[in-house]
Design an enzyme around this catalytic site. Structure first.
Site, PDB file in Angstrom:
ATOM      1  N   SER A  72       0.838  -1.199   0.000  1.00  7.23           N
ATOM      2  CA  SER A  72       0.000   0.000   0.000  1.00  7.23           C
ATOM      3  C   SER A  72       0.872   1.247   0.000  1.00  7.23           C
ATOM      4  O   SER A  72       2.093   1.195   0.104  1.00  7.23           O
ATOM      5  CB  SER A  72      -0.916   0.013   1.227  1.00  7.23           C
ATOM      6  OG  SER A  72      -0.177   0.333   2.387  1.00  7.23           O
ATOM      7  N   SER A  74       0.778   3.676   2.287  1.00  5.78           N
ATOM      8  CA  SER A  74       0.713   4.322   3.600  1.00  5.78           C
ATOM      9  C   SER A  74       2.062   4.803   4.118  1.00  5.78           C
ATOM     10  O   SER A  74       2.109   5.644   5.007  1.00  5.78           O
ATOM     11  CB  SER A  74       0.084   3.374   4.628  1.00  5.78           C
ATOM     12  OG  SER A  74       0.945   2.297   4.922  1.00  5.78           O
ATOM     13  N   LYS A 129       4.468   0.314   9.752  1.00  2.00           N
ATOM     14  CA  LYS A 129       4.276   1.724  10.120  1.00  2.00           C
ATOM     15  C   LYS A 129       5.537   2.202  10.840  1.00  2.00           C
ATOM     16  O   LYS A 129       6.482   1.445  11.050  1.00  2.00           O
ATOM     17  CB  LYS A 129       3.062   1.910  11.036  1.00  2.00           C
ATOM     18  CG  LYS A 129       1.734   1.374  10.513  1.00  2.00           C
ATOM     19  CD  LYS A 129       1.200   2.139   9.327  1.00  2.00           C
ATOM     20  CE  LYS A 129      -0.117   1.539   8.838  1.00  2.00           C
ATOM     21  NZ  LYS A 129      -0.565   2.154   7.571  1.00  2.00           N
TER      22      LYS A 129
END
Length: 264
Positions: A72, A74, A129
């Site tokens: 993704s 992100s 993350k």
């Protein structure tokens, strides 16, 4: 994924047991019966050939480094869709495969580390993350600014992002350098998709994580059941991009310029 780890562990144990049992018992019986060693059964032959390879892959993948693919946007602009990364599996302690149980403590996550983990509400998948909040921190996100214990982080505007990989519906985004203590790094802001304001106090044994693509990241600010990442869900620390390839067999593109980039 859990299913791959499970298959790898089962195959390693199965081939190892077959090879060991034959070596300890059945090979001796064949020799005693015939006075010489018969040709090995096919199952034993395959087990003897595959066990060392499977065992080596299991050890390297579980305790040294594991490859992942970025699915993704992100973590843009630092990680792009199609990046293949390596994750240090011993940075935060050695863990057993499948159940991720730590059995040797080595180190602790630091603010700014890019980590791979299993989110508490989606334990069958791995996410990536950046750690923003450590245990005991008070994290505030307001006006697209991160505050740590009441202190606003400084930002340097770098301009409009001109690289590839912006998600659908985002025509342009601002690229900034966020001065996270000890780990300055680039982030993206798409002001038309601004969301996720709030204030959170990180409990003991947990971390607060955010994506670098701040307005296009499902992270601690937005998680449905808990805003915090439990320490036991950590998989490792991302440290290297070793390939960038989009689509099956790189049909959508191959970017050699990203090979060997460290992850900041």
């Amino acid at each position: 994924m859990v299913w791959f780890e499970t298959i790898l562990v089962v195959l390693t144990l199965l081939t190892g047991v077959i090879w060991l049992l034959d070596k300890l018992f059945f090979a001796k019986r064949r020799a005693a019966r015939d006075g010489l060693l018969d040709e090995e059964p096919v199952l034993v032959d395959y087990s003897r050939a595959f066990f060392p390879v499977l065992a080596l892959v299991l050890v390297l993948r579980s305790f040294v480094a594991e490859p992942y693919k970025i699915p993704s946007s992100s973590m843009m602009p630092n990680l792009l869709i199609g990046d293949f990364i390596l994750v240090n599996k011993f940075a935060y302690g050695l863990r057993l495969p499948i159940n991720n149980q730590k059995f040797i403590a080595v180190g602790e996550p630091k603010r700014g580390d890019v980590v791979v983990f299993k989110p508490p509400f989606d334990p069958n998948n791995n996410w990536i993350k950046r750690i923003i909040g450590l245990p005991g921190d008070r994290i505030t996100f307001q006006g697209n600014t991160v505050y740590i214990n009441g202190q606003a982080l400084a930002y340097q505007t770098l301009g409009t992002y001109s690289g590839r990989g912006l998600p659908y519906g985002v025509d342009q985004a601002s690229e900034l350098e966020e001065q996270l203590p000890g780990r300055p790094h680039k982030v993206l802001e798409a002001l038309d998709r601004f969301s996720g304001e709030g204030e959170w106090v990180v409990p003991a044994g947990h971390y607060f994580v955010m994506g670098d693509n701040r307005d296009n990241s499902e992270d601690s600010r937005l998680w449905p059941t808990t805003h915090f990442l439990p320490e036991e869900n950590l998989r490792g620390k991302a440290f290297l991009i070793w390939l960038n390839c989009e689509g099956w067999f790189c049909k959508d593109g191959f970017d050699a310029s990203r090979i060997g980039h460290g992850i900041q």
